[in-house]
Write an enzyme that holds these catalytic residues in place. Structure first.
Site, PDB file in Angstrom:
ATOM      1  N   PRO A 218       0.793  -1.247   0.000  1.00 50.91           N
ATOM      2  CA  PRO A 218       0.000   0.000   0.000  1.00 50.91           C
ATOM      3  C   PRO A 218       0.817   1.285   0.000  1.00 50.91           C
ATOM      4  O   PRO A 218       0.262   2.361   0.139  1.00 50.91           O
ATOM      5  CB  PRO A 218      -0.797  -0.122   1.295  1.00 50.91           C
ATOM      6  CG  PRO A 218       0.129  -0.854   2.228  1.00 50.91           C
ATOM      7  CD  PRO A 218       0.867  -1.849   1.358  1.00 50.91           C
ATOM      8  N   GLY A 219       2.149   1.173  -0.112  1.00 54.58           N
ATOM      9  CA  GLY A 219       2.949   2.380  -0.267  1.00 54.58           C
ATOM     10  C   GLY A 219       3.931   2.679   0.842  1.00 54.58           C
ATOM     11  O   GLY A 219       4.432   3.800   0.927  1.00 54.58           O
ATOM     12  N   ASP A 256       2.730  -5.247 -13.280  1.00 58.60           N
ATOM     13  CA  ASP A 256       3.432  -6.297 -12.544  1.00 58.60           C
ATOM     14  C   ASP A 256       4.867  -5.838 -12.295  1.00 58.60           C
ATOM     15  O   ASP A 256       5.644  -5.653 -13.242  1.00 58.60           O
ATOM     16  CB  ASP A 256       3.412  -7.587 -13.362  1.00 58.60           C
ATOM     17  CG  ASP A 256       4.070  -8.757 -12.639  1.00 58.60           C
ATOM     18  OD1 ASP A 256       4.713  -8.533 -11.587  1.00 58.60           O
ATOM     19  OD2 ASP A 256       3.947  -9.895 -13.119  1.00 58.60           O
ATOM     20  N   ASP A 272      10.107  -5.009  -2.141  1.00 56.62           N
ATOM     21  CA  ASP A 272       9.767  -5.841  -0.976  1.00 56.62           C
ATOM     22  C   ASP A 272       8.639  -6.792  -1.352  1.00 56.62           C
ATOM     23  O   ASP A 272       7.651  -6.920  -0.639  1.00 56.62           O
ATOM     24  CB  ASP A 272       9.370  -4.963   0.214  1.00 56.62           C
ATOM     25  CG  ASP A 272       9.186  -5.766   1.503  1.00 56.62           C
ATOM     26  OD1 ASP A 272       9.804  -6.840   1.618  1.00 56.62           O
ATOM     27  OD2 ASP A 272       8.419  -5.323   2.383  1.00 56.62           O
ATOM     28  N   LYS A 301      12.975 -13.193   0.950  1.00 55.09           N
ATOM     29  CA  LYS A 301      12.224 -13.995   1.915  1.00 55.09           C
ATOM     30  C   LYS A 301      12.873 -15.372   2.008  1.00 55.09           C
ATOM     31  O   LYS A 301      12.992 -16.082   1.006  1.00 55.09           O
ATOM     32  CB  LYS A 301      10.757 -14.123   1.485  1.00 55.09           C
ATOM     33  CG  LYS A 301      10.114 -12.818   0.992  1.00 55.09           C
ATOM     34  CD  LYS A 301      10.027 -11.766   2.073  1.00 55.09           C
ATOM     35  CE  LYS A 301       9.378 -10.491   1.512  1.00 55.09           C
ATOM     36  NZ  LYS A 301       9.284  -9.422   2.513  1.00 55.09           N
TER      37      LYS A 301
END
Length: 347
Positions: A218-219, A256, A272, A301
């Protein structure tokens, strides 16, 4: 005893132990790691601790929050008089420029926080009276650490303030501001603080620079960059928080992030995205190799098993496929979970 004391995220002791063992062997220093899972620290026992510490720079260690040289281990300390054995163990040491009394950041260590605070207040004047501590903090002199592992068990260690974390327990205490779009903002804040020196931050993160944030919604990371007055192209099919767009510094592209590429080279690319770490490493390498960005910060990850092996594989893969001369640093940050954060800068 002699060795290195390194703090880490509880549960990642095997990864830190493996990293220290590999790096020590690489520089030709023999030793072994002493730790238990969820302790929140690793003790790497070796005879040449000071030499090893000089060769293993804190910023280059991935899983270590802090790096200290052990000068004594005290067991069976009388709770009624902890100061006397500490002063005896420090006899002959040079004067220290500061004192930090700490505990591991673990379930077993956190209950010792009260003892650490109160004992620090008692030990400080005793050290000054003995000529072992300066009247005021002197960052150019070695810093003394007393790490309580239990009420009657402590490690005494020393840090070079120029080559160690500047925060107690190696944890930067960052505040999540109400306007932050997500907690992930703390990751990029900490990455800029930890992976870059103050001089590098001033030189590499400047108002007017241009960046891309891949998988931005979301930023959170976009918002951190706009606070540095960086123009950001935020790439994500998901929505951004309205107040992030209202900064006037953000262009939101619904695309994308794994396939988008910029029309012109950028100063920064950050990422991220939740994706397989090898796939992320390869895509980040493409960005660097093609000259689409000069510097990048991205997260990898990690799997549940063989995390040290996967870390080495992904970093090697990234550097090989980038095909450029780079300065690469990686760290498991305090605000990271099952992941590491990587910084790559063009030389």
């Amino acid at each position: 005893m002699s060795g290195l004391l390194c703090y880490c995220r509880p549960g990642f002791e095997p990864e830190l132990a493996a990293e220290l063992s590999v790096r020590a062997a690489f520089v030709g220093i023999a030793g072994y790691a002493r730790t238990q899972r969820n302790d929140g620290y690793v003790l790497f026992v070796c005879d040449e601790a000071a030499q090893l510490a000089a060769k293993l720079q804190w910023r280059e260690l991935i899983f270590a929050r802090q790096k200290l040289v052990v000068i004594a281990e005290l067991k069976g300390i009388d709770p009624k008089d902890r100061i006397t054995p500490i002063l005896a163990a420090l006899d002959g040491q040079q004067r220290f420029g500061d004192l930090w009394v700490e505990h591991p950041d673990s379930d077993a260590g956190k209950p010792l926080a009260g003892l650490a605070r109160s004992f620090g207040n008692a030990l400080r004047p005793a050290l000054r009276k003995a000529g072992l501590l300066t009247d005021k903090p002197q960052p150019r002199q070695p810093r003394l650490h007393v790490c309580f592992l239990d009420g009657d068990h402590a490690l005494l260690a020393v840090a070079d303030s120029a080559d160690s974390a500047p925060w107690p327990l190696g944890i930067p205490r960052l505040k999540l501001l109400p306007e932050a779009p997500s907690r992930s903002a703390l990751k990029l804040d900490e990455a800029l603080l930890t992976l870059l020196t103050p001089e590098e931050r001033d030189a590499l993160v400047k108002p007017g620079m241009r960046a891309a944030d891949l998988g931005a919604a979301p930023g959170g990371w976009t918002w951190v960059l706009t606070r540095q007055h960086v123009h950001v192209t935020s790439v994500d099919n998901g929505p951004l928080r309205e107040h992030v767009l209202e900064t006037g510094l953000v262009e939101h592209l619904r695309a994308d992030g794994f396939h988008w590429k910029p029309a012109q080279p950028l100063d920064w690319m950050v990422c991220d995205m939740v994706e397989q770490p090898r796939r992320v490493a390869e895509r980040m390498a493409t960005w660097v190799r093609e000259g689409w960005c000069r510097n990048t910060i991205f997260n990898l990850k990690l799997p549940m098993k063989k995390r040290w092996d996967e870390t080495r594989l992904c970093l090697d893969l990234f550097e090989q496929q980038a095909e450029r001369s780079l300065s690469v640093r990686a760290k498991q940050l305090y605000h990271d979970r099952e992941e590491i954060t990587v910084l790559a800068m063009r030389d």
